[in-house]
Design a protein around this motif. Sequence first.
Motif, short mmCIF file in Angstrom:
data_model
loop_
_atom_site.label_atom_id
_atom_site.label_comp_id
_atom_site.label_asym_id
_atom_site.label_seq_id
_atom_site.Cartn_x
_atom_site.Cartn_y
_atom_site.Cartn_z
N SER A 30 0.85 -1.19 0.00
CA SER A 30 0.00 0.00 0.00
C SER A 30 0.89 1.24 0.00
CB SER A 30 -0.93 0.01 1.22
OG SER A 30 -1.72 1.17 1.25
N VAL A 31 0.87 1.98 -1.11
CA VAL A 31 1.66 3.20 -1.26
C VAL A 31 0.72 4.39 -1.10
CG1 VAL A 31 3.14 4.56 -2.76
CG2 VAL A 31 3.29 2.06 -2.79
N ILE A 32 1.05 5.27 -0.15
CA ILE A 32 0.18 6.40 0.19
C ILE A 32 1.01 7.69 0.22
CG2 ILE A 32 -1.32 7.39 1.98
CD1 ILE A 32 -2.50 4.93 0.59
N THR A 33 0.40 8.77 -0.24
CA THR A 33 1.05 10.08 -0.19
C THR A 33 0.46 10.91 0.94
OG1 THR A 33 1.43 10.08 -2.59
CG2 THR A 33 1.51 12.21 -1.45
N ASN A 34 1.32 11.32 1.86
CA ASN A 34 0.92 12.28 2.89
C ASN A 34 1.22 13.66 2.34
OD1 ASN A 34 0.79 14.01 5.18
ND2 ASN A 34 1.00 12.22 6.51
N GLU A 35 0.20 14.31 1.81
CA GLU A 35 0.41 15.55 1.09
C GLU A 35 0.85 16.69 2.00
OE1 GLU A 35 -4.13 15.08 1.56
OE2 GLU A 35 -2.32 13.89 1.80
N GLU A 36 0.55 16.61 3.29
CA GLU A 36 0.91 17.68 4.21
C GLU A 36 2.41 17.74 4.46
OE1 GLU A 36 -1.32 17.51 7.78
OE2 GLU A 36 -3.27 17.82 6.81
N GLU A 41 11.32 7.60 -7.11
CA GLU A 41 10.07 7.95 -7.80
C GLU A 41 8.97 8.31 -6.81
OE1 GLU A 41 6.47 8.39 -9.64
OE2 GLU A 41 6.79 6.84 -8.11
N HIS A 42 8.94 7.65 -5.67
CA HIS A 42 7.91 8.00 -4.68
C HIS A 42 8.00 9.48 -4.32
CE1 HIS A 42 7.15 3.65 -3.08
NE2 HIS A 42 6.61 3.88 -4.25
N GLN A 43 9.21 9.97 -4.13
CA GLN A 43 9.34 11.38 -3.77
C GLN A 43 9.11 12.29 -4.97
OE1 GLN A 43 8.66 10.79 -0.62
NE2 GLN A 43 9.56 12.83 -0.47
N LEU A 44 9.48 11.83 -6.15
CA LEU A 44 9.11 12.56 -7.36
C LEU A 44 7.59 12.69 -7.43
CD1 LEU A 44 9.75 13.74 -10.22
CD2 LEU A 44 9.52 11.38 -11.07
N GLY A 45 6.89 11.59 -7.16
CA GLY A 45 5.43 11.61 -7.18
C GLY A 45 4.83 12.49 -6.11
N ALA A 46 5.48 12.56 -4.95
CA ALA A 46 4.98 13.41 -3.87
C ALA A 46 4.99 14.88 -4.27
CB ALA A 46 5.82 13.20 -2.61
N TYR A 47 5.95 15.24 -5.12
CA TYR A 47 6.06 16.64 -5.54
C TYR A 47 5.33 16.95 -6.85
CZ TYR A 47 9.35 17.90 -1.88
OH TYR A 47 9.92 18.19 -0.66
N THR A 48 5.15 15.94 -7.72
CA THR A 48 4.58 16.21 -9.05
C THR A 48 3.25 15.50 -9.29
OG1 THR A 48 5.67 14.31 -10.11
CG2 THR A 48 6.91 16.40 -9.99
N ASP A 49 2.92 14.47 -8.50
CA ASP A 49 1.72 13.67 -8.72
C ASP A 49 1.73 13.01 -10.11
OD1 ASP A 49 -0.69 12.60 -7.74
OD2 ASP A 49 -1.88 14.07 -8.85
N CYS A 50 2.92 12.67 -10.59
CA CYS A 50 3.05 12.09 -11.93
C CYS A 50 2.62 10.63 -11.95
CB CYS A 50 4.49 12.20 -12.43
SG CYS A 50 5.69 11.18 -11.51
N ALA A 51 2.38 10.11 -13.15
CA ALA A 51 2.07 8.69 -13.31
C ALA A 51 3.27 7.87 -12.85
CB ALA A 51 1.74 8.38 -14.76
N HIS A 52 3.03 6.91 -11.97
CA HIS A 52 4.10 6.17 -11.31
C HIS A 52 5.04 5.49 -12.29
CE1 HIS A 52 6.13 3.81 -8.29
NE2 HIS A 52 5.58 2.67 -8.66
N GLY A 53 4.49 4.75 -13.25
CA GLY A 53 5.33 4.02 -14.19
C GLY A 53 6.18 4.93 -15.05
N MET A 54 5.65 6.09 -15.42
CA MET A 54 6.41 7.04 -16.21
C MET A 54 7.59 7.58 -15.41
SD MET A 54 4.96 7.10 -19.15
CE MET A 54 3.40 6.92 -20.02
N GLY A 55 7.35 7.89 -14.15
CA GLY A 55 8.43 8.36 -13.30
C GLY A 55 9.52 7.31 -13.13
N LEU A 56 9.10 6.06 -12.98
CA LEU A 56 10.06 4.97 -12.85
C LEU A 56 10.95 4.86 -14.07
CD1 LEU A 56 7.73 2.21 -11.34
CD2 LEU A 56 9.56 3.41 -10.13
#
Length: 390
Positions: free
Chosen positions: A153-159, A273-288
């Motif tokens: 379970s991968v979750i983003t804590n946006e705060e 990529e998780h941290q990239l996603g935390a800042y950009t909300d990008c598609a996970h596979g693309m970031g990978l």
Amino acid sequence: MNLDFTYQNPTTIYFGKNALNNLSSELANYGDTIMLAYGKGAIKKNGLYDQVTAILKDNGKTIVELSGIMANPTYKKVMEGGKLVRENHVDLILAVGGGSVIDCAKAISVSAYCEVDAFTRYWLQFEPIDNKIVPVASILTLAGTGSEMNGGSVITNEEIKIKTGRVFPANVNPKFSILNPEYTFTLPTYQMISGTFDMMSHLMEAYFSGEDDVTSDYLIEGLLNSIIHSAKVAVKNPNDYEVRSNLMWSSTLAMNPIMGLSKTQDWEVHMIEHQLGAYTDCAHGMGLAAISLPYYRYIYQFGLDKFVRFAKNVWGVDETGKTKEVVALEGIDVMERFIKECGIVTNLKELGATEEMLPLIANSTVLLGGYKVLTAEEILNILKIAYEAQ
């Protein structure tokens, strides 16, 4: 297989065109109130929502809906779901969607009855679950994460700008998952190929570690070959049932997590990529994909023999008359050509990253690594290369 392991996977898989026919018999095992968790409305457009709700009603179930689960599910959304679970005494969470919806459902499952901050307790401190867990089941509509048959379970804590995952014990796995490849036909190509690289990355994270001769590596090579072949066909013919079924099953196998048994594993690409996603909300596979190319070109020298094997057995590189270094890099080059052929993004700018974000991403990345544990400075250099990639 030099490393000891324990493997348990209690998820029942119903696979194929008629898989949904099994939902009624499974519902008999649970109470009267079902939470239907889904995304932003795609299942209503393709008719799956109507089918599922009709089955639930025919079985006398009360439906509690949690809609709007985003591609990178947030802790705020998890808390919203947990509140609904408690207020309605939900007996089963039925996640209908891709890996993000299923990840969110599992997060709700473990968090709903947690009396302290669940993100801190379960995702940051990795404490054992000591509260009530609500059962989860899934109907998969997007292949990529393997969440339908694992405890991840991968979750983003946006705060606090942290995106992180945890693989929970097997009792958090979906109790059953319904996999009909036809449900993936209506996906935009962008989402399909993003999911495809995600499943490839899961396999490579396990593969690029260790120097021993492990059965898992042979299985990984075979799955990668299947995914590469199927992806090329699926991009040209999205409604080819055989290749879409192969991709769906490959995704499930890639992260269930049998492919990583007796492996030390890497997972640094995912951490970045998780941290990239935390800042950009990008598609996970693309970031990978964007991170993988410069990352592997940097670490290949520390696991040279495995990268040579990867080049030969996965990408068909001929080693005749070449040094190991040349063969290894040629394998990564062939992978890059495949990525671009499929339309997968390789540039962080296209994923919404800014130059100012790069040091923030690097400094907040959890340092893991297989053949080499990178420093934050090394990660920053890799991000800069991915930022300027052509």
